[in-house]
Design an enzyme around this catalytic site. Structure first.
Site, PDB file in Angstrom:
ATOM      1  N   HIS A 107      17.979 135.108  73.853  1.00 41.64           N
ATOM      2  CA  HIS A 107      18.055 133.696  73.467  1.00 41.64           C
ATOM      3  C   HIS A 107      18.058 133.589  71.943  1.00 41.64           C
ATOM      4  O   HIS A 107      17.672 134.528  71.243  1.00 41.64           O
ATOM      5  CB  HIS A 107      16.865 132.933  74.042  1.00 41.64           C
ATOM      6  N   GLU A 143      16.166 132.016  69.806  1.00 44.01           N
ATOM      7  CA  GLU A 143      14.873 132.212  69.151  1.00 44.01           C
ATOM      8  C   GLU A 143      14.478 133.684  69.133  1.00 44.01           C
ATOM      9  O   GLU A 143      13.962 134.185  68.124  1.00 44.01           O
ATOM     10  CB  GLU A 143      13.779 131.396  69.860  1.00 44.01           C
ATOM     11  N   CYS A 194      12.588 127.542  75.629  1.00 47.55           N
ATOM     12  CA  CYS A 194      12.178 127.788  77.003  1.00 47.55           C
ATOM     13  C   CYS A 194      10.791 128.448  76.969  1.00 47.55           C
ATOM     14  O   CYS A 194      10.331 128.866  75.903  1.00 47.55           O
ATOM     15  CB  CYS A 194      13.195 128.684  77.704  1.00 47.55           C
ATOM     16  N   CYS A 240      10.740 131.948  75.233  1.00 52.18           N
ATOM     17  CA  CYS A 240      10.871 131.873  73.776  1.00 52.18           C
ATOM     18  C   CYS A 240       9.629 131.281  73.138  1.00 52.18           C
ATOM     19  O   CYS A 240       9.173 131.758  72.094  1.00 52.18           O
ATOM     20  CB  CYS A 240      12.107 131.058  73.394  1.00 52.18           C
TER      21      CYS A 240
END
Length: 195
Positions: free
Chosen positions: A94, A96, A124, A127
């Site tokens: 992801h 991040e 999410c 993360c």
């Protein structure tokens, strides 16, 4: 049609250069900025605008979803990343996470105390907990978890397992949502991989 051609051109140029970390080549940055301008994407916060540029880099190359991120320390960007789930065949890549990895590698530390994170979509649970493990002091996000769901991402489903967001109200703050919603619209109109 013009937008599609621009995206193809942007994708080809981005493929020819290395954009994993640090500054992008001037010609690549110019193409990403042009894409943002044509879609009237303008964040008030300059760091959020950089996160949007990261996301545009990723979606124009079909790396993954419209999630870009920058990490800032003492007013300087020390980490950059965008969603690379599709590109890397890595469900943990992801925006991040890739930005945290980039910052920690560049700073040669696993402790990002004193850093602030800017991301185009509310993190999410995976993360969010990685951000906490990295000791990042504050999170600014553009689109909400509900906005993420509106373009096909299932963050809400996992968020329910962890008890929601109420405990993080002081830690995370929504800014520049309108600009990030325009980014999400660009992504929704593009042909992209579903995951």
């Amino acid at each position: 049609m013009r937008k599609v051609l621009l995206l193809i051109l942007c994708g080809l140029c981005l493929t020819l250069c290395s954009c994993n970390s640090g500054q992008k080549k001037p010609d690549t940055q110019a193409l990403i900025e042009k894409l943002a301008l044509e879609n009237e994407i303008k964040a008030e916060n300059p760091y959020m605008m950089e996160a949007i540029y990261e996301a545009l880099d990723g979606i124009s190359n079909d790396h993954g979803g419209p999630f870009g991120c920058v990490i800032v320390k003492d007013g300087e960007i020390v980490g950059r990343g965008h969603n690379r789930v599709v590109q890397n065949n890595d469900s943990t890549a992801h925006g991040e996470i890739t930005a945290i990895r980039n910052a920690e590698q560049d700073l040669k530390t696993f402790d990002l105390s004193g850093c602030v994170l800017y991301t185009t979509g509310e993190p999410c649970p995976m993360c969010l907990y990685a951000i906490l493990w990295a000791n990042i002091e504050k999170v600014y996000y553009g689109c909400t978890i509900a906005d993420n769901a509106s373009i096909g991402f299932r963050d809400e489903e996992f968020d329910e397992l962890t008890g929601g967001r109420e405990a993080f109200d002081d830690y995370m703050e929504c800014i520049d949502r309108d600009a990030c919603l325009k980014l999400f619209q660009v992504y929704s109109e593009m042909e992209h991989s579903i995951y």
